[in-house]
Design a protein around this motif. Structure first.
Motif, PDB file in Angstrom:
ATOM      1  N   ASP A  61       0.832  -1.203   0.000  1.00 61.71           N
ATOM      2  CA  ASP A  61       0.000   0.000   0.000  1.00 61.71           C
ATOM      3  C   ASP A  61       0.866   1.253   0.000  1.00 61.71           C
ATOM      4  O   ASP A  61       0.585   2.213  -0.718  1.00 61.71           O
ATOM      5  CB  ASP A  61      -0.932   0.010   1.223  1.00 61.71           C
ATOM      6  CG  ASP A  61      -2.049  -1.017   1.117  1.00 61.71           C
ATOM      7  OD1 ASP A  61      -2.300  -1.513   0.002  1.00 61.71           O
ATOM      8  OD2 ASP A  61      -2.666  -1.322   2.168  1.00 61.71           O
ATOM      9  N   GLY A  62       1.929   1.229   0.819  1.00 61.69           N
ATOM     10  CA  GLY A  62       2.841   2.369   0.853  1.00 61.69           C
ATOM     11  C   GLY A  62       3.531   2.574  -0.487  1.00 61.69           C
ATOM     12  O   GLY A  62       3.710   3.712  -0.933  1.00 61.69           O
ATOM     13  N   SER A  63       3.926   1.480  -1.122  1.00 55.35           N
ATOM     14  CA  SER A  63       4.588   1.580  -2.425  1.00 55.35           C
ATOM     15  C   SER A  63       3.644   2.141  -3.482  1.00 55.35           C
ATOM     16  O   SER A  63       4.047   2.978  -4.301  1.00 55.35           O
ATOM     17  CB  SER A  63       5.094   0.214  -2.871  1.00 55.35           C
ATOM     18  OG  SER A  63       6.092  -0.242  -2.004  1.00 55.35           O
ATOM     19  N   VAL A  64       2.411   1.688  -3.458  1.00 56.74           N
ATOM     20  CA  VAL A  64       1.430   2.198  -4.423  1.00 56.74           C
ATOM     21  C   VAL A  64       1.196   3.684  -4.176  1.00 56.74           C
ATOM     22  O   VAL A  64       1.175   4.488  -5.118  1.00 56.74           O
ATOM     23  CB  VAL A  64       0.112   1.401  -4.323  1.00 56.74           C
ATOM     24  CG1 VAL A  64      -1.005   2.082  -5.092  1.00 56.74           C
ATOM     25  CG2 VAL A  64       0.314  -0.014  -4.844  1.00 56.74           C
ATOM     26  N   HIS A  65       1.062   4.054  -2.902  1.00 53.04           N
ATOM     27  CA  HIS A  65       0.860   5.471  -2.570  1.00 53.04           C
ATOM     28  C   HIS A  65       2.071   6.289  -3.012  1.00 53.04           C
ATOM     29  O   HIS A  65       1.918   7.377  -3.580  1.00 53.04           O
ATOM     30  CB  HIS A  65       0.619   5.619  -1.063  1.00 53.04           C
ATOM     31  CG  HIS A  65       0.399   7.027  -0.629  1.00 53.04           C
ATOM     32  ND1 HIS A  65      -0.740   7.738  -0.946  1.00 53.04           N
ATOM     33  CD2 HIS A  65       1.179   7.874   0.081  1.00 53.04           C
ATOM     34  CE1 HIS A  65      -0.649   8.953  -0.461  1.00 53.04           C
ATOM     35  NE2 HIS A  65       0.517   9.061   0.176  1.00 53.04           N
ATOM     36  N   MET A  66       3.265   5.761  -2.755  1.00 55.13           N
ATOM     37  CA  MET A  66       4.487   6.459  -3.161  1.00 55.13           C
ATOM     38  C   MET A  66       4.549   6.590  -4.684  1.00 55.13           C
ATOM     39  O   MET A  66       4.964   7.624  -5.206  1.00 55.13           O
ATOM     40  CB  MET A  66       5.720   5.718  -2.657  1.00 55.13           C
ATOM     41  CG  MET A  66       7.022   6.414  -2.950  1.00 55.13           C
ATOM     42  SD  MET A  66       7.229   7.967  -2.111  1.00 55.13           S
ATOM     43  CE  MET A  66       7.368   7.416  -0.437  1.00 55.13           C
ATOM     44  N   GLY A  67       4.134   5.555  -5.391  1.00 59.22           N
ATOM     45  CA  GLY A  67       4.113   5.612  -6.850  1.00 59.22           C
ATOM     46  C   GLY A  67       3.177   6.705  -7.356  1.00 59.22           C
ATOM     47  O   GLY A  67       3.518   7.447  -8.283  1.00 59.22           O
ATOM     48  N   HIS A  68       2.004   6.808  -6.716  1.00 58.01           N
ATOM     49  CA  HIS A  68       1.070   7.874  -7.097  1.00 58.01           C
ATOM     50  C   HIS A  68       1.670   9.250  -6.807  1.00 58.01           C
ATOM     51  O   HIS A  68       1.550  10.169  -7.628  1.00 58.01           O
ATOM     52  CB  HIS A  68      -0.257   7.729  -6.349  1.00 58.01           C
ATOM     53  CG  HIS A  68      -1.074   6.556  -6.781  1.00 58.01           C
ATOM     54  ND1 HIS A  68      -1.477   6.352  -8.086  1.00 58.01           N
ATOM     55  CD2 HIS A  68      -1.559   5.508  -6.075  1.00 58.01           C
ATOM     56  CE1 HIS A  68      -2.179   5.247  -8.171  1.00 58.01           C
ATOM     57  NE2 HIS A  68      -2.236   4.703  -6.959  1.00 58.01           N
ATOM     58  N   GLU A  69       2.316   9.373  -5.655  1.00 54.18           N
ATOM     59  CA  GLU A  69       2.941  10.648  -5.298  1.00 54.18           C
ATOM     60  C   GLU A  69       4.063  11.000  -6.285  1.00 54.18           C
ATOM     61  O   GLU A  69       4.182  12.154  -6.704  1.00 54.18           O
ATOM     62  CB  GLU A  69       3.504  10.597  -3.866  1.00 54.18           C
ATOM     63  CG  GLU A  69       2.446  10.507  -2.789  1.00 54.18           C
ATOM     64  CD  GLU A  69       1.625  11.773  -2.671  1.00 54.18           C
ATOM     65  OE1 GLU A  69       2.192  12.873  -2.834  1.00 54.18           O
ATOM     66  OE2 GLU A  69       0.411  11.655  -2.429  1.00 54.18           O
ATOM     67  N   LEU A  70       4.890  10.012  -6.643  1.00 56.08           N
ATOM     68  CA  LEU A  70       5.970  10.261  -7.607  1.00 56.08           C
ATOM     69  C   LEU A  70       5.420  10.653  -8.972  1.00 56.08           C
ATOM     70  O   LEU A  70       5.967  11.534  -9.650  1.00 56.08           O
ATOM     71  CB  LEU A  70       6.869   9.036  -7.726  1.00 56.08           C
ATOM     72  CG  LEU A  70       7.835   8.819  -6.568  1.00 56.08           C
ATOM     73  CD1 LEU A  70       8.544   7.484  -6.733  1.00 56.08           C
ATOM     74  CD2 LEU A  70       8.842   9.938  -6.497  1.00 56.08           C
ATOM     75  N   HIS A  71       4.355   9.982  -9.368  1.00 57.96           N
ATOM     76  CA  HIS A  71       3.738  10.310 -10.653  1.00 57.96           C
ATOM     77  C   HIS A  71       3.215  11.746 -10.629  1.00 57.96           C
ATOM     78  O   HIS A  71       3.420  12.507 -11.589  1.00 57.96           O
ATOM     79  CB  HIS A  71       2.612   9.328 -10.960  1.00 57.96           C
ATOM     80  CG  HIS A  71       1.925   9.595 -12.246  1.00 57.96           C
ATOM     81  ND1 HIS A  71       2.522   9.396 -13.473  1.00 57.96           N
ATOM     82  CD2 HIS A  71       0.686  10.088 -12.512  1.00 57.96           C
ATOM     83  CE1 HIS A  71       1.680   9.736 -14.432  1.00 57.96           C
ATOM     84  NE2 HIS A  71       0.570  10.168 -13.877  1.00 57.96           N
TER      85      HIS A  71
END
Length: 138
Positions: A61-71
């Motif tokens: 979940d953290g990785s997905v959230h981080m991916g959205h933030e990076l995008h």
């Protein structure tokens, strides 16, 4: 004598049966103890698997959230180089500062900067001091 021999054989056979029965009971108890120990071990393993699964879900979940933030950050930052170029082209003072930095690098004095770049005395002094600070990082 045949009867005594037969009785002795029956008694020996009975003792063997009792011994065999005792051994079977011992084996049954031992098997039950091992099954209980295995069940406890399985319960610990299953609990650990659930804990690790929960941690993995949290990390994912953290990785997905981080991916959205990076995008989102990438989307925000990507137009910046073009905007900086546009601002540099529109701002005539910026050209003066970049030209002044080049001149200071070639050894120009503060007076040279004020005359050739149109900088104020304090701006020219600041540019000169900044360049000297970069040359002497000690």
């Amino acid at each position: 004598m045949l009867i005594a021999s037969l009785v002795a054989s029956v008694v020996a056979l009975a003792l063997c049966c009792v011994a065999l029965l005792g051994f079977c009971i011992w084996l049954f108890r031992r098997q039950r103890q091992q099954a209980e120990a295995q069940a406890r071990s399985d319960a610990v393993r299953d609990r650990r698997i659930k804990e690790l699964g929960a941690r993995l879900d949290s990390v994912l979940d953290g990785s997905v959230h981080m991916g959205h933030e990076l995008h989102e950050l990438s989307r925000t930052v990507s137009p910046l180089p073009d905007r900086i170029t546009q601002l540099e082209q529109r701002d005539p003072n910026n050209f003066s500062f970049s030209q002044a930095a080049k001149l200071v690098g070639m050894g120009a004095s503060v007076d040279d900067l004020t005359q050739s770049c149109g900088l104020s005395q304090s701006e020219a002094e600041l540019m000169s001091k900044l360049h000297q600070a970069r040359r002497k990082p000690d």
